[in-house]
Design a protein around this motif. Structure first.
Motif, PDB file in Angstrom:
ATOM      1  N   GLU A 105       0.807  -1.215   0.000  1.00  0.00           N
ATOM      2  CA  GLU A 105       0.000   0.000   0.000  1.00  0.00           C
ATOM      3  C   GLU A 105       0.843   1.270   0.000  1.00  0.00           C
ATOM      4  N   SER A 106       2.155   1.114   0.157  1.00  0.00           N
ATOM      5  CA  SER A 106       3.023   2.287   0.256  1.00  0.00           C
ATOM      6  C   SER A 106       4.340   2.035  -0.469  1.00  0.00           C
ATOM      7  N   GLU A 107       4.530   2.732  -1.565  1.00  0.00           N
ATOM      8  CA  GLU A 107       5.792   2.636  -2.305  1.00  0.00           C
ATOM      9  C   GLU A 107       6.954   3.119  -1.436  1.00  0.00           C
ATOM     10  N   ALA A 108       6.705   4.135  -0.613  1.00  0.00           N
ATOM     11  CA  ALA A 108       7.746   4.657   0.274  1.00  0.00           C
ATOM     12  C   ALA A 108       8.184   3.592   1.276  1.00  0.00           C
ATOM     13  N   ALA A 109       7.230   2.833   1.810  1.00  0.00           N
ATOM     14  CA  ALA A 109       7.559   1.771   2.766  1.00  0.00           C
ATOM     15  C   ALA A 109       8.389   0.683   2.082  1.00  0.00           C
ATOM     16  N   LEU A 110       8.021   0.325   0.859  1.00  0.00           N
ATOM     17  CA  LEU A 110       8.790  -0.666   0.106  1.00  0.00           C
ATOM     18  C   LEU A 110      10.212  -0.175  -0.128  1.00  0.00           C
ATOM     19  N   GLU A 111      10.359   1.089  -0.437  1.00  0.00           N
ATOM     20  CA  GLU A 111      11.690   1.662  -0.639  1.00  0.00           C
ATOM     21  C   GLU A 111      12.500   1.660   0.658  1.00  0.00           C
ATOM     22  N   GLU A 112      11.832   1.879   1.799  1.00  0.00           N
ATOM     23  CA  GLU A 112      12.522   1.829   3.096  1.00  0.00           C
ATOM     24  C   GLU A 112      13.093   0.435   3.332  1.00  0.00           C
ATOM     25  N   VAL A 113      12.299  -0.591   3.034  1.00  0.00           N
ATOM     26  CA  VAL A 113      12.741  -1.981   3.213  1.00  0.00           C
ATOM     27  C   VAL A 113      13.945  -2.258   2.306  1.00  0.00           C
ATOM     28  N   LYS A 114      13.855  -1.843   1.061  1.00  0.00           N
ATOM     29  CA  LYS A 114      14.962  -2.052   0.119  1.00  0.00           C
ATOM     30  C   LYS A 114      16.211  -1.295   0.561  1.00  0.00           C
ATOM     31  N   ALA A 115      16.020  -0.075   1.085  1.00  0.00           N
ATOM     32  CA  ALA A 115      17.156   0.732   1.545  1.00  0.00           C
ATOM     33  C   ALA A 115      17.872   0.074   2.720  1.00  0.00           C
ATOM     34  N   LEU A 116      17.125  -0.695   3.509  1.00  0.00           N
ATOM     35  CA  LEU A 116      17.729  -1.426   4.626  1.00  0.00           C
ATOM     36  C   LEU A 116      18.466  -2.674   4.146  1.00  0.00           C
ATOM     37  N   GLY A 117      18.280  -3.018   2.866  1.00  0.00           N
ATOM     38  CA  GLY A 117      18.986  -4.164   2.294  1.00  0.00           C
ATOM     39  C   GLY A 117      18.201  -5.460   2.312  1.00  0.00           C
ATOM     40  N   PHE A 118      16.891  -5.380   2.565  1.00  0.00           N
ATOM     41  CA  PHE A 118      16.085  -6.595   2.642  1.00  0.00           C
ATOM     42  C   PHE A 118      15.259  -6.805   1.383  1.00  0.00           C
ATOM     43  N   GLN A 119      15.030  -8.081   1.049  1.00  0.00           N
ATOM     44  CA  GLN A 119      14.185  -8.440  -0.076  1.00  0.00           C
ATOM     45  C   GLN A 119      13.071  -9.386   0.345  1.00  0.00           C
ATOM     46  N   ALA A 120      13.037  -9.747   1.616  1.00  0.00           N
ATOM     47  CA  ALA A 120      12.022 -10.658   2.138  1.00  0.00           C
ATOM     48  C   ALA A 120      11.301  -9.984   3.300  1.00  0.00           C
ATOM     49  N   LEU A 121      10.099 -10.453   3.578  1.00  0.00           N
ATOM     50  CA  LEU A 121       9.286  -9.904   4.663  1.00  0.00           C
ATOM     51  C   LEU A 121       8.930 -11.000   5.657  1.00  0.00           C
ATOM     52  N   PRO A 122       8.559 -10.639   6.872  1.00  0.00           N
ATOM     53  CA  PRO A 122       8.474  -9.285   7.401  1.00  0.00           C
ATOM     54  C   PRO A 122       9.856  -8.726   7.741  1.00  0.00           C
ATOM     55  N   VAL A 123       9.946  -7.416   7.745  1.00  0.00           N
ATOM     56  CA  VAL A 123      11.137  -6.725   8.222  1.00  0.00           C
ATOM     57  C   VAL A 123      10.724  -5.997   9.495  1.00  0.00           C
ATOM     58  N   ILE A 124      11.496  -6.213  10.550  1.00  0.00           N
ATOM     59  CA  ILE A 124      11.181  -5.616  11.845  1.00  0.00           C
ATOM     60  C   ILE A 124      12.258  -4.592  12.194  1.00  0.00           C
ATOM     61  N   VAL A 125      11.800  -3.382  12.505  1.00  0.00           N
ATOM     62  CA  VAL A 125      12.700  -2.286  12.879  1.00  0.00           C
ATOM     63  C   VAL A 125      12.253  -1.806  14.259  1.00  0.00           C
ATOM     64  N   ALA A 126      13.196  -1.783  15.201  1.00  0.00           N
ATOM     65  CA  ALA A 126      12.866  -1.363  16.563  1.00  0.00           C
ATOM     66  C   ALA A 126      14.036  -0.578  17.148  1.00  0.00           C
ATOM     67  N   ASP A 127      13.700   0.351  18.028  1.00  0.00           N
ATOM     68  CA  ASP A 127      14.723   1.145  18.700  1.00  0.00           C
ATOM     69  C   ASP A 127      15.700   0.232  19.425  1.00  0.00           C
ATOM     70  N   GLY A 128      16.987   0.477  19.247  1.00  0.00           N
ATOM     71  CA  GLY A 128      18.012  -0.270  19.964  1.00  0.00           C
ATOM     72  C   GLY A 128      18.250  -1.670  19.452  1.00  0.00           C
ATOM     73  N   GLN A 129      17.689  -2.022  18.295  1.00  0.00           N
ATOM     74  CA  GLN A 129      17.822  -3.372  17.749  1.00  0.00           C
ATOM     75  C   GLN A 129      18.190  -3.279  16.276  1.00  0.00           C
ATOM     76  N   GLU A 130      19.128  -4.075  15.853  1.00  0.00           N
ATOM     77  CA  GLU A 130      19.476  -4.142  14.432  1.00  0.00           C
ATOM     78  C   GLU A 130      18.252  -4.654  13.658  1.00  0.00           C
ATOM     79  N   PRO A 131      17.874  -3.999  12.565  1.00  0.00           N
ATOM     80  CA  PRO A 131      16.727  -4.490  11.776  1.00  0.00           C
ATOM     81  C   PRO A 131      16.953  -5.929  11.332  1.00  0.00           C
ATOM     82  N   PHE A 132      15.878  -6.699  11.268  1.00  0.00           N
ATOM     83  CA  PHE A 132      15.973  -8.097  10.842  1.00  0.00           C
ATOM     84  C   PHE A 132      14.707  -8.477  10.095  1.00  0.00           C
ATOM     85  N   TYR A 133      14.750  -9.645   9.448  1.00  0.00           N
ATOM     86  CA  TYR A 133      13.567 -10.090   8.723  1.00  0.00           C
ATOM     87  C   TYR A 133      13.210 -11.516   9.136  1.00  0.00           C
TER      88      TYR A 133
END
Length: 73
Positions: free
Chosen positions: A34-62
């Protein structure tokens, strides 16, 4: 704050949401279909699979990672 980037019909996304709900963790679910910007955020983090979890103080992971998700409870 925990952000979960997901898409419809994604089983690992559903498992992640259910785990966070059951453990009382507040999170924001972001549908990348529903959001091209959100998809671009995921790609910018280097991920190609979902879910991608982003949390304060934690390295993003999928993927469904209850071992890491438990740290948010």
């Amino acid at each position: 704050m925990v952000k979960v980037y997901s898409k419809p019909n994604c089983m690992q996304c559903k498992f992640t949401k259910k785990f966070l709900d059951e453990h009382g963790v507040a999170f924001e679910m972001i549908d990348v279909t529903e959001s091209e910007a959100a998809l671009e955020e995921v790609k910018a983090l280097g991920f190609q699979a979902l879910p991608v979890i982003v949390a304060d103080g934690q390295e993003p992971f999928y993927g469904f990672r209850p071992d890491i998700l438990a740290k948010f409870a």
